[in-house]
Design an enzyme around this catalytic site. Structure first.
Site, PDB file in Angstrom:
ATOM      1  N   MET A  13     -78.984  37.433   4.578  1.00 22.61           N
ATOM      2  CA  MET A  13     -79.352  38.823   4.466  1.00 22.61           C
ATOM      3  C   MET A  13     -79.510  39.667   5.474  1.00 22.61           C
ATOM      4  O   MET A  13     -80.065  39.304   6.651  1.00 22.61           O
ATOM      5  CB  MET A  13     -80.790  38.775   3.797  1.00 22.61           C
ATOM      6  CG  MET A  13     -80.888  38.440   2.323  1.00 22.61           C
ATOM      7  SD  MET A  13     -82.466  38.542   1.751  1.00 22.61           S
ATOM      8  CE  MET A  13     -83.393  37.301   2.428  1.00 22.61           C
ATOM      9  N   CYS A 119     -70.064  40.146  -0.520  1.00 18.94           N
ATOM     10  CA  CYS A 119     -70.675  41.661  -0.189  1.00 18.94           C
ATOM     11  C   CYS A 119     -69.595  42.904  -0.794  1.00 18.94           C
ATOM     12  O   CYS A 119     -68.560  42.898  -0.379  1.00 18.94           O
ATOM     13  CB  CYS A 119     -70.609  41.632   1.376  1.00 18.94           C
ATOM     14  SG  CYS A 119     -71.409  43.393   1.678  1.00 18.94           S
ATOM     15  N   LYS A 162     -69.417  31.633   0.062  1.00 19.35           N
ATOM     16  CA  LYS A 162     -70.293  32.461  -0.763  1.00 19.35           C
ATOM     17  C   LYS A 162     -69.284  33.383  -1.703  1.00 19.35           C
ATOM     18  O   LYS A 162     -69.000  34.424  -1.004  1.00 19.35           O
ATOM     19  CB  LYS A 162     -71.461  33.117  -0.147  1.00 19.35           C
ATOM     20  CG  LYS A 162     -72.393  33.834  -0.891  1.00 19.35           C
ATOM     21  CD  LYS A 162     -73.780  34.083  -0.382  1.00 19.35           C
ATOM     22  CE  LYS A 162     -74.820  34.898  -1.311  1.00 19.35           C
ATOM     23  NZ  LYS A 162     -74.547  36.063  -1.058  1.00 19.35           N
TER      24      LYS A 162
HETATM   25  C1  FNR Z   1     -77.987  40.557   0.979  1.00 18.27           C
HETATM   26  N1  FNR Z   1     -76.926  39.570   0.367  1.00 18.27           N
HETATM   27  C2  FNR Z   1     -76.042  39.407   1.343  1.00 18.27           C
HETATM   28  N2  FNR Z   1     -75.146  38.453   0.868  1.00 18.27           N
HETATM   29  C3  FNR Z   1     -74.464  38.017   2.050  1.00 18.27           C
HETATM   30  O1  FNR Z   1     -73.517  37.220   1.576  1.00 18.27           O
HETATM   31  N3  FNR Z   1     -74.469  38.151   3.494  1.00 18.27           N
HETATM   32  C4  FNR Z   1     -75.337  39.195   3.660  1.00 18.27           C
HETATM   33  O2  FNR Z   1     -75.513  39.430   4.909  1.00 18.27           O
HETATM   34  C5  FNR Z   1     -76.278  39.836   2.650  1.00 18.27           C
HETATM   35  N4  FNR Z   1     -77.023  40.645   3.047  1.00 18.27           N
HETATM   36  C6  FNR Z   1     -78.261  41.236   2.136  1.00 18.27           C
HETATM   37  C7  FNR Z   1     -79.186  41.727   2.630  1.00 18.27           C
HETATM   38  C8  FNR Z   1     -80.407  41.952   1.771  1.00 18.27           C
HETATM   39  C9  FNR Z   1     -81.418  42.961   2.170  1.00 18.27           C
HETATM   40  C10 FNR Z   1     -80.208  41.622   0.518  1.00 18.27           C
HETATM   41  C11 FNR Z   1     -81.320  41.806  -0.694  1.00 18.27           C
HETATM   42  C12 FNR Z   1     -79.146  40.866  -0.015  1.00 18.27           C
HETATM   43  C13 FNR Z   1     -76.923  39.417  -0.908  1.00 18.27           C
HETATM   44  C14 FNR Z   1     -77.838  38.108  -0.943  1.00 18.27           C
HETATM   45  O3  FNR Z   1     -77.543  37.177  -0.432  1.00 18.27           O
HETATM   46  C15 FNR Z   1     -77.691  37.563  -2.520  1.00 18.27           C
HETATM   47  O4  FNR Z   1     -76.491  37.284  -2.932  1.00 18.27           O
HETATM   48  C16 FNR Z   1     -78.148  38.583  -3.793  1.00 18.27           C
HETATM   49  O5  FNR Z   1     -79.100  39.374  -3.213  1.00 18.27           O
HETATM   50  C17 FNR Z   1     -78.483  37.943  -4.949  1.00 18.27           C
HETATM   51  O6  FNR Z   1     -79.435  37.256  -4.851  1.00 18.27           O
HETATM   52  P1  FNR Z   1     -81.201  37.448  -5.260  1.00 18.27           P
HETATM   53  O7  FNR Z   1     -81.488  38.912  -4.509  1.00 18.27           O
HETATM   54  O8  FNR Z   1     -80.929  37.653  -6.653  1.00 18.27           O
HETATM   55  O9  FNR Z   1     -82.088  36.341  -5.001  1.00 18.27           O
END
Ligand code: FNR
Length: 344
Positions: A13, A119, A162
């Site tokens: 994140m 992303c 991912k």
């Molecule tokens: C993310 N997500 C994300 N994914 C990734 O591959 N790299 C990243 O740096 C980020 N950054 C990020 C920041 C924040 C604040 C959020 C909420 C999400 C996506 C995250 O890893 C995940 O794939 C999704 O949020 C789905 O999972 P949840 O939220 O349903 O548990």
């Protein structure tokens, strides 16, 4: 080498996944933690510095924003005593050459290198990174293959990726079939398409097919999307198998102790966050941002949080005492619980 099978993990994140959040998640039962996505070019600007005072490894860049007063341009901070064997570095890249060069800079200080191919944000896809890689599978394969052969294998570290699910099962499985043959150790699947929002229910219909490809190529699978707590993780394993892992993002942003059987109440979470933030000199803007995600909407403390000017103001707000360095040269071991069975 890190084994991703059956692990309950903190998602990558941006902003949220800095050192205090990662340590909090590890303390409360996360098996592995992903760092926030860092772009290959950013890492290439970095110098690796051992921070004796904090006991951390810092990657400091020449350009970019200054996150810590007195420390120039901190890009990534690792605390090996707690993160050794548990920290996956996530990279944003669309260039095999840059990916390999950047990975070589961090590989000795992390437990694995992950490529972000999910992303959907403009800053990622406009330069071919993140979810854009889902539409350029040959490029993604080349990035992964080169990372495996030039960084992963020589250093004994796993390479992973991912992704998100594609618009139908056939396309998703075709992509997965290609990726699991690149030599990667783990595939994380965010079970939403790139146009879906996090609040939408994940699509888990393709997981059996994805798992078949993973298992027959000895690649582990971590499922992501809509997983909130340990009960969800248990339910996922009961349905798909004990070798399957689960990754939490949104819920861990709200409460990084969600890996426990019973997560801590938010005030305690804020206190523990600040203890780590203080000890590891987290920059105020990041602490405010993370605490702002943890404190529930409508609570009066939010006003004081947003008007806090110094890190000390945050400490006072949550009545946290400043960490005092031990007089000996040794760093005090952190209270990071590695036995998840005892966490309740
Ligand atoms: C993310 N997500 C994300 N994914 C990734 O591959 N790299 C990243 O740096 C980020 N950054 C990020 C920041 C924040 C604040 C959020 C909420 C999400 C996506 C995250 O890893 C995940 O794939 C999704 O949020 C789905 O999972 P949840 O939220 O349903 O548990």
């Amino acid at each position: 080498m890190v084994d991703f099978r059956g692990k309950f993990v903190l998602a990558p994140m941006v902003r949220v996944g800095e050192l205090p959040t990662r340590l909090l998640a590890l303390k409360h039962g996360a098996d592995l933690v992903w760092g926030p996505e860092t772009i290959d070019k950013k890492i290439l600007q970095c110098e690796r510095v051992e921070n004796r005072k904090l006991g951390t490894i810092d990657f400091l860049s020449q350009g970019g924003s200054t996150k810590v007063p007195g420390v120039t341009n901190l890009v990534f901070r690792v605390y090996p005593p707690a993160e050794k064997g548990k920290l996956i570095f996530q990279m944003g890249t669309a260039n095999p050459e840059l990916a390999v060069r950047a990975a070589k800079i961090v590989v000795n200080d992390v437990s694995g290198i992950d490529v972000n191919a999910g992303c959907p944000k403009h800053f990622s896809i406009h330069s071919g990174m993140g979810a854009a890689l889902l539409s350029t599978p040959a490029l993604l394969e080349e990035i992964l293959t080169r990372l495996v052969t030039e960084v992963g294998r020589p250093n004994g570290k796993p390479i992973s990726v991912k992704i998100r699910v594609l618009e139908n099962e056939q396309k998703t499985l075709e992509l997965v079939e290609r990726l699991v043959k690149t030599g990667i150790s783990n595939l994380t699947v965010h079970c939403r398409t790139k146009n879906m929002r996090n609040r939408e229910a994940p699509i888990r219909d393709y997981l059996e097919g994805i798992l078949d490809h993973c298992r027959s190529n000895k690649v582990s699978l971590v499922i992501n999307g809509g997983i909130k707590d340990r009960n969800d993780f248990i339910a996922i394993q009961e349905k798909y198998g004990m070798d399957v892992g689960a990754m939490v993002a949104s819920e861990a942003e709200l409460n990084p102790t969600c890996f426990r059987k019973v997560p801590l109440p938010w005030r305690e979470v804020c206190k523990e966050f600040l203890e780590f933030a203080d000890r590891f000199a987290n920059w105020k803007g990041n602490s405010k941002y993370c605490l702002g995600r943890i404190v529930p909407g409508g609570d009066p403390i939010r006003r004081d949080l947003s008007s806090a000017k110094e890190h000390n103001d945050l400490m006072k707000l949550f009545e946290v005492a400043t960490w005092e360095a031990p007089s000996s040269k040794e760093n005090t071991p952190l209270d990071v619980n590695t036995d998840t069975t005892s966490i309740d």
